[in-house]
Design a protein around this motif. Structure first.
Motif, mmCIF file in Angstrom:
data_model
loop_
_atom_site.group_PDB
_atom_site.id
_atom_site.type_symbol
_atom_site.label_atom_id
_atom_site.label_comp_id
_atom_site.label_asym_id
_atom_site.label_seq_id
_atom_site.Cartn_x
_atom_site.Cartn_y
_atom_site.Cartn_z
ATOM 1 N N TYR A 111 4.961 8.620 1.218
ATOM 2 C CA TYR A 111 5.617 8.179 -0.013
ATOM 3 C C TYR A 111 5.250 9.097 -1.176
ATOM 4 N N ASN A 112 3.973 9.454 -1.287
ATOM 5 C CA ASN A 112 3.534 10.342 -2.363
ATOM 6 C C ASN A 112 4.120 11.738 -2.217
ATOM 7 N N ILE A 113 4.234 12.230 -1.008
ATOM 8 C CA ILE A 113 4.831 13.552 -0.786
ATOM 9 C C ILE A 113 6.289 13.548 -1.205
ATOM 10 N N LEU A 114 7.023 12.500 -0.851
ATOM 11 C CA LEU A 114 8.430 12.408 -1.257
ATOM 12 C C LEU A 114 8.570 12.307 -2.781
ATOM 13 N N PHE B 41 -6.921 6.300 -3.528
ATOM 14 C CA PHE B 41 -6.394 7.514 -4.160
ATOM 15 C C PHE B 41 -4.877 7.604 -4.031
ATOM 16 N N ASN B 42 -4.315 7.254 -2.887
ATOM 17 C CA ASN B 42 -2.860 7.320 -2.710
ATOM 18 C C ASN B 42 -2.139 6.415 -3.702
ATOM 19 N N ASP B 43 -2.713 5.251 -3.976
ATOM 20 C CA ASP B 43 -2.111 4.354 -4.957
ATOM 21 C C ASP B 43 -2.161 4.952 -6.360
ATOM 22 N N LEU C 71 2.538 9.798 -10.323
ATOM 23 C CA LEU C 71 3.814 10.461 -10.089
ATOM 24 C C LEU C 71 4.984 9.665 -10.647
ATOM 25 N N ILE C 72 4.966 8.363 -10.450
ATOM 26 C CA ILE C 72 6.047 7.533 -10.973
ATOM 27 C C ILE C 72 6.043 7.559 -12.498
ATOM 28 N N MET D 43 0.830 -1.177 0.000
ATOM 29 C CA MET D 43 0.000 0.000 0.000
ATOM 30 C C MET D 43 0.880 1.249 0.000
ATOM 31 N N ILE D 44 0.547 2.185 -0.827
ATOM 32 C CA ILE D 44 1.312 3.422 -0.932
ATOM 33 C C ILE D 44 0.753 4.431 0.062
ATOM 34 N N THR D 45 1.634 5.028 0.848
ATOM 35 C CA THR D 45 1.194 5.949 1.888
ATOM 36 C C THR D 45 1.299 7.391 1.416
ATOM 37 N N LEU D 46 0.736 8.290 2.206
ATOM 38 C CA LEU D 46 0.783 9.707 1.902
ATOM 39 C C LEU D 46 2.223 10.228 1.954
#
Length: 94
Positions: free
Chosen positions: A6-9, A78-80, A86-87, A1-4
């Motif tokens: 991770y998305n911020i970074l 949504f985070n995923d 982003l990737i 699971m992708i966390t918030l």
């Protein structure tokens, strides 16, 4: 699971990599469309904030409505979707 976090970074890495990228052609086009420097900055900030959110939501909807039903995959949050967007943006930007 992708966390918030991770998305911020990922987002900060993408923003900093675009800041130091060679964008002379893009600057000349924007200067003709938007004459004021402050307006260019505000529009750039709005695009950098809103575009990943919109694309992340689009990826989530596309995945949940098409990919998960077509190939029997798990639905994503949504985070995923934002992480995927982003990737993908970082992979195809250079």
């Amino acid at each position: 699971m992708i966390t918030l976090r991770y998305n911020i970074l990922l987002y900060l890495f993408m923003v900093f990599s675009f800041m130091f990228d060679d964008i002379e052609l893009g600057q000349t086009v924007i200067e003709y469309l938007i004459p004021n420097q402050w307006t260019i900055m505000v529009v750039s900030i709005l695009v950098l904030i809103s575009l990943p959110l919109v694309v992340g939501r689009f990826v989530q909807i596309f995945w949940n409505r098409f990919m998960s039903q077509m190939f029997a995959l798990q639905e994503i949050k949504f985070n995923d979707g934002l992480g995927i967007a982003l990737i993908t943006a970082m992979l195809f930007s250079h």
